[in-house]
Design a protein around this motif. Structure first.
Motif, PDB file in Angstrom:
ATOM      1  N   GLY A   1       0.799  -1.215   0.000  1.00  0.00           N
ATOM      2  CA  GLY A   1       0.000   0.000   0.000  1.00  0.00           C
ATOM      3  C   GLY A   1       0.834   1.269   0.000  1.00  0.00           C
ATOM      4  N   PHE A   2       2.144   1.147  -0.219  1.00  0.00           N
ATOM      5  CA  PHE A   2       3.039   2.306  -0.206  1.00  0.00           C
ATOM      6  C   PHE A   2       3.826   2.358  -1.516  1.00  0.00           C
ATOM      7  CE2 PHE A   2       2.752   1.043   4.320  1.00  0.00           C
ATOM      8  CZ  PHE A   2       2.138   2.193   4.816  1.00  0.00           C
ATOM      9  N   SER A   3       4.060   3.556  -1.960  1.00  0.00           N
ATOM     10  CA  SER A   3       4.931   3.763  -3.116  1.00  0.00           C
ATOM     11  C   SER A   3       6.376   3.904  -2.644  1.00  0.00           C
ATOM     12  CB  SER A   3       4.496   5.009  -3.889  1.00  0.00           C
ATOM     13  OG  SER A   3       4.638   6.170  -3.080  1.00  0.00           O
ATOM     14  N   GLU A   4       7.275   3.915  -3.586  1.00  0.00           N
ATOM     15  CA  GLU A   4       8.698   4.026  -3.243  1.00  0.00           C
ATOM     16  C   GLU A   4       9.006   5.359  -2.572  1.00  0.00           C
ATOM     17  OE1 GLU A   4      13.069   3.461  -5.454  1.00  0.00           O
ATOM     18  OE2 GLU A   4      11.175   3.297  -6.580  1.00  0.00           O
ATOM     19  N   ALA A   5       8.336   6.399  -3.003  1.00  0.00           N
ATOM     20  CA  ALA A   5       8.582   7.717  -2.414  1.00  0.00           C
ATOM     21  C   ALA A   5       8.082   7.800  -0.965  1.00  0.00           C
ATOM     22  CB  ALA A   5       7.909   8.789  -3.263  1.00  0.00           C
ATOM     23  N   GLN A   6       7.011   7.101  -0.661  1.00  0.00           N
ATOM     24  CA  GLN A   6       6.436   7.168   0.680  1.00  0.00           C
ATOM     25  C   GLN A   6       7.319   6.498   1.731  1.00  0.00           C
ATOM     26  OE1 GLN A   6       2.614   5.399  -0.339  1.00  0.00           O
ATOM     27  NE2 GLN A   6       1.579   7.353   0.040  1.00  0.00           N
ATOM     28  N   ILE A   7       8.037   5.466   1.371  1.00  0.00           N
ATOM     29  CA  ILE A   7       8.837   4.721   2.348  1.00  0.00           C
ATOM     30  C   ILE A   7      10.310   5.130   2.317  1.00  0.00           C
ATOM     31  CG2 ILE A   7       7.305   2.727   2.265  1.00  0.00           C
ATOM     32  CD1 ILE A   7       9.276   1.375   0.387  1.00  0.00           C
ATOM     33  N   MET A   8      10.659   6.088   1.491  1.00  0.00           N
ATOM     34  CA  MET A   8      12.071   6.426   1.318  1.00  0.00           C
ATOM     35  C   MET A   8      12.688   6.959   2.610  1.00  0.00           C
ATOM     36  SD  MET A   8      14.628   6.337  -0.669  1.00  0.00           S
ATOM     37  CE  MET A   8      13.815   5.961  -2.221  1.00  0.00           C
ATOM     38  N   ASP A   9      11.985   7.841   3.334  1.00  0.00           N
ATOM     39  CA  ASP A   9      12.541   8.430   4.563  1.00  0.00           C
ATOM     40  C   ASP A   9      12.791   7.369   5.630  1.00  0.00           C
ATOM     41  OD1 ASP A   9      12.464  10.886   3.364  1.00  0.00           O
ATOM     42  OD2 ASP A   9      10.510  11.444   4.225  1.00  0.00           O
ATOM     43  N   CYS A  10      11.829   6.487   5.833  1.00  0.00           N
ATOM     44  CA  CYS A  10      11.993   5.426   6.833  1.00  0.00           C
ATOM     45  C   CYS A  10      13.091   4.457   6.417  1.00  0.00           C
ATOM     46  CB  CYS A  10      10.664   4.700   7.034  1.00  0.00           C
ATOM     47  SG  CYS A  10      10.682   3.468   8.345  1.00  0.00           S
ATOM     48  N   ALA A  11      13.184   4.149   5.120  1.00  0.00           N
ATOM     49  CA  ALA A  11      14.229   3.245   4.637  1.00  0.00           C
ATOM     50  C   ALA A  11      15.619   3.844   4.863  1.00  0.00           C
ATOM     51  CB  ALA A  11      14.010   2.933   3.160  1.00  0.00           C
ATOM     52  N   LYS A  12      15.776   5.142   4.644  1.00  0.00           N
ATOM     53  CA  LYS A  12      17.062   5.790   4.904  1.00  0.00           C
ATOM     54  C   LYS A  12      17.434   5.704   6.382  1.00  0.00           C
ATOM     55  CE  LYS A  12      16.855   9.108   1.088  1.00  0.00           C
ATOM     56  NZ  LYS A  12      16.783  10.547   0.715  1.00  0.00           N
ATOM     57  N   LEU A  13      16.428   5.820   7.254  1.00  0.00           N
ATOM     58  CA  LEU A  13      16.677   5.727   8.694  1.00  0.00           C
ATOM     59  C   LEU A  13      17.180   4.331   9.063  1.00  0.00           C
ATOM     60  CD1 LEU A  13      16.432   7.567  11.174  1.00  0.00           C
ATOM     61  CD2 LEU A  13      14.141   6.623  11.533  1.00  0.00           C
ATOM     62  N   LEU A  14      16.610   3.289   8.452  1.00  0.00           N
ATOM     63  CA  LEU A  14      17.048   1.915   8.735  1.00  0.00           C
ATOM     64  C   LEU A  14      18.464   1.662   8.212  1.00  0.00           C
ATOM     65  CD1 LEU A  14      13.807  -0.123   7.922  1.00  0.00           C
ATOM     66  CD2 LEU A  14      14.567   0.794  10.107  1.00  0.00           C
ATOM     67  N   VAL A  15      18.785   2.203   7.054  1.00  0.00           N
ATOM     68  CA  VAL A  15      20.147   2.054   6.524  1.00  0.00           C
ATOM     69  C   VAL A  15      21.141   2.773   7.431  1.00  0.00           C
ATOM     70  CG1 VAL A  15      21.647   2.589   4.563  1.00  0.00           C
ATOM     71  CG2 VAL A  15      19.329   1.747   4.155  1.00  0.00           C
TER      72      VAL A  15
ATOM     73  N   PRO B   1      26.592 -17.298  11.096  1.00  0.00           N
ATOM     74  CA  PRO B   1      26.364 -17.985   9.807  1.00  0.00           C
ATOM     75  C   PRO B   1      24.976 -18.602   9.690  1.00  0.00           C
ATOM     76  CG  PRO B   1      28.539 -18.521  10.672  1.00  0.00           C
ATOM     77  CD  PRO B   1      27.820 -17.765  11.758  1.00  0.00           C
ATOM     78  N   GLN B   2      24.363 -18.947  10.832  1.00  0.00           N
ATOM     79  CA  GLN B   2      23.008 -19.480  10.762  1.00  0.00           C
ATOM     80  C   GLN B   2      22.024 -18.444  10.215  1.00  0.00           C
ATOM     81  OE1 GLN B   2      22.024 -20.891  14.673  1.00  0.00           O
ATOM     82  NE2 GLN B   2      23.432 -22.649  14.560  1.00  0.00           N
ATOM     83  N   LYS B   3      22.313 -17.186  10.417  1.00  0.00           N
ATOM     84  CA  LYS B   3      21.480 -16.102   9.881  1.00  0.00           C
ATOM     85  C   LYS B   3      22.045 -15.558   8.571  1.00  0.00           C
ATOM     86  CE  LYS B   3      18.576 -15.915  13.350  1.00  0.00           C
ATOM     87  NZ  LYS B   3      17.128 -16.167  13.192  1.00  0.00           N
ATOM     88  N   GLY B   4      22.994 -16.245   8.001  1.00  0.00           N
ATOM     89  CA  GLY B   4      23.561 -15.836   6.723  1.00  0.00           C
ATOM     90  C   GLY B   4      24.609 -14.756   6.814  1.00  0.00           C
ATOM     91  N   GLY B   5      24.945 -14.307   8.058  1.00  0.00           N
ATOM     92  CA  GLY B   5      25.938 -13.245   8.202  1.00  0.00           C
ATOM     93  C   GLY B   5      25.555 -11.959   7.501  1.00  0.00           C
ATOM     94  N   VAL B   6      24.248 -11.666   7.429  1.00  0.00           N
ATOM     95  CA  VAL B   6      23.785 -10.510   6.655  1.00  0.00           C
ATOM     96  C   VAL B   6      24.194  -9.194   7.304  1.00  0.00           C
ATOM     97  CG1 VAL B   6      21.855 -11.757   5.621  1.00  0.00           C
ATOM     98  CG2 VAL B   6      21.549 -10.631   7.839  1.00  0.00           C
ATOM     99  N   ALA B   7      24.406  -9.198   8.635  1.00  0.00           N
ATOM    100  CA  ALA B   7      24.784  -7.943   9.303  1.00  0.00           C
ATOM    101  C   ALA B   7      26.148  -7.447   8.850  1.00  0.00           C
ATOM    102  CB  ALA B   7      24.771  -8.140  10.821  1.00  0.00           C
ATOM    103  N   GLU B   8      26.993  -8.334   8.357  1.00  0.00           N
ATOM    104  CA  GLU B   8      28.333  -7.945   7.931  1.00  0.00           C
ATOM    105  C   GLU B   8      28.377  -7.405   6.509  1.00  0.00           C
ATOM    106  OE1 GLU B   8      30.701 -11.393   8.499  1.00  0.00           O
ATOM    107  OE2 GLU B   8      30.617 -11.314  10.701  1.00  0.00           O
ATOM    108  N   LEU B   9      27.272  -7.470   5.807  1.00  0.00           N
ATOM    109  CA  LEU B   9      27.231  -6.914   4.456  1.00  0.00           C
ATOM    110  C   LEU B   9      27.273  -5.387   4.518  1.00  0.00           C
ATOM    111  CD1 LEU B   9      24.485  -9.199   2.863  1.00  0.00           C
ATOM    112  CD2 LEU B   9      26.963  -9.383   2.602  1.00  0.00           C
ATOM    113  N   PRO B  10      27.872  -4.745   3.528  1.00  0.00           N
ATOM    114  CA  PRO B  10      27.939  -3.271   3.543  1.00  0.00           C
ATOM    115  C   PRO B  10      26.548  -2.669   3.376  1.00  0.00           C
ATOM    116  CG  PRO B  10      28.763  -4.145   1.465  1.00  0.00           C
ATOM    117  CD  PRO B  10      28.557  -5.326   2.352  1.00  0.00           C
ATOM    118  N   PRO B  11      26.247  -1.615   4.144  1.00  0.00           N
ATOM    119  CA  PRO B  11      24.926  -0.974   4.016  1.00  0.00           C
ATOM    120  C   PRO B  11      24.751  -0.299   2.656  1.00  0.00           C
ATOM    121  CG  PRO B  11      26.038  -0.339   6.065  1.00  0.00           C
ATOM    122  CD  PRO B  11      27.056  -1.011   5.195  1.00  0.00           C
TER     123      PRO B  11
END
Length: 451
Positions: A396-410, A432-442
């Motif tokens: 129910g959201f467009s890309e523009a609507q969630i952009m501010d919140c997405a930047k905050l999470l990054v 590694p059980q979670k795929g080590g995703v936290a170590e990926l570059p933001p």
């Protein structure tokens, strides 16, 4: 054979009387006329009254007359629905047949008795191989061939037109493709495909009723940093107890709603946290941890009675209203709409937990936080496109609507990777059980200012 002498003697006696022959012949002709006028299956001749009955002497049957009888019998059999007609010829005809030699009797058996059998019905089989149908099939094939040639011509023309427009720099609108994300769960009763759209429509309406607004100004002893420390510690407790994700998100919701409704001291903040997790565990888990488990995990800072009293206080303040849409219920749906692989799914949950720990995301509704986590995860993993029509429809959201919140999470991801003090979530998703995703570059390109 015994009747022949008798017939001859009687005939001789008549010849002796003058005029007897003529008179006898006249009577015979009259009887023959009546018999021929009343021909049936059997020809019966009666004698004169008061006289002895004599056998009828008739003219012999000719082959032409017999053939005519056969033809009439066959015609009658065809008209009367295949009924058998027997033609028996008696009297003088039988005597005449007796005089015929045996060979002729074998050649002409129809003179004694003729039985006409009905002809079997002709079965008409409708076959597609008839000439007319073959012509129709040929016409259909020719029409299909002509239509195929026309369509190929149209397709070729459309291709040339598209190339011309592209060469001229004209914008061509692409068709919006929306995938049916519930097609694979059509026969899964737990997916409730028939009601899933109505369920999430209700969640969208109910999330505003249970939404928590800014309450830090009403808490004199609690600040944003204390709340972050509490949430970070509860995520670790949740991970050690191996509780479900629903329990964690409901725990944070209960804490925020209680703190928004009632002033709490700094000393009771941890008690509020473990009591809220106890309530959420009883609501979501099959085997909920006991009160003593939470007493031990808090290093016995509170006793058994204090935990039960706080549990009762929280339930009274919330009026036992625990069925609320948390970000987790939206995450499940949006991850499905994104067709996420395990790496992307872990990245979404990593960003969503960072959003829960930070108080600044309180201004966004749960569905927007979930949608922003999906968008930020797709950008971090370089998924293209980052946002499509299917996600726009289900979130129910467009890309523009969630952009501010997405930047905050990054931004939170960048801080967690920069050796921030609160490292529980980062260590959890570096496993590694979670795929080590936290170590990926933001996804730093989202933080760059727009040109």
């Amino acid at each position: 054979m015994a009747s022949r002498p008798v017939v001859q003697q009687q005939n001789r006696g008549v010849e002796g009387v003058p005029g007897g022959i003529k008179q006898k012949n006249m009577a015979a002709e009259g009887r023959n006329r009546r018999a021929l006028g009343d021909i049936g299956n059997m020809v019966t001749v009666r004698g004169a009254e008061g006289k002895q009955q004599l056998p009828q002497v008739s003219r012999p049957l000719t082959r032409g007359f017999c053939a005519q009888l056969l033809a009439n019998a066959q015609a009658a059999a065809a008209d009367k629905n295949k009924k058998s007609i027997a033609v028996n010829v008696g009297g003088a005809a039988a005597n005449q047949a007796a005089k015929v030699p045996r060979k002729q009797q074998q050649q002409q058996p129809a003179q004694k008795k003729v039985t006409v059998k009905p002809k079997p019905e002709a079965v008409i089989v409708i076959s597609p191989d008839t000439e007319e149908q073959q012509e129709e099939v040929k016409e259909k094939k020719s029409r299909r061939k002509a239509a195929a040639e026309d369509s190929s011509r149209k397709t070729y023309t459309a291709t040339l037109t598209a190339r011309s427009k592209a060469a001229c720099g004209l914008n061509i609108k692409k068709e919006k493709k929306i995938q049916d994300i519930d097609a694979g769960d059509l026969y899964n009763e737990l997916a409730v495909v028939e009601y899933v759209e109505d369920i999430y429509k209700f969640y969208k309406e109910a999330e505003n009723e249970s939404r928590v607004h800014d309450y830090m100004d009403s808490q004199p002893e609690i600040n944003v940093k204390m709340r972050a420390i509490l949430v970070d510690w509860l995520i670790e407790v949740h991970y050690k107890f191996e509780l479900t994700s629903e329990t964690l998100y409901l725990t944070i919701n209960i804490i925020d709603r209680y703190l928004a409704a009632r002033t709490t001291s700094k000393r009771e903040l941890q008690l509020v946290g473990i009591s809220a997790m106890l309530i959420a565990s009883k609501y979501e888990e099959i085997w909920a941890p006991e009160v003593n488990d939470f007493v031990c995990i808090s290093d016995r800072a509170y006793n058994h009675q204090q935990v039960l009293e706080m549990e009762k206080r929280i339930l009274g303040e919330l009026e036992w209203y625990l069925t609320v849409p948390t970000p987790y219920v939206f995450l499940v749906r949006f991850i499905k709409a994104a067709e996420a692989d395990p790496a992307m799914e872990n990245m979404v949950y990593f960003l969503a937990e960072l959003a829960m720990m930070n108080y600044a995301t309180m201004v966004y509704c749960p569905s927007m936080i979930a949608a922003s986590a999906v968008y930020a995860a797709r950008c971090t993993l370089h998924k293209s496109p980052a946002w499509n029509e299917t996600l726009k429809l289900h979130t129910g959201f467009s890309e523009a609507q969630i952009m501010d919140c997405a930047k905050l999470l990054v931004d939170y991801h960048f801080e967690a990777a920069a050796n921030h003090k609160l490292q529980v979530i980062y260590r959890k998703y570096s496993n590694p059980q979670k795929g080590g995703v936290a170590e990926l570059p933001p996804a730093k390109f989202l933080l760059a200012p727009a040109p």
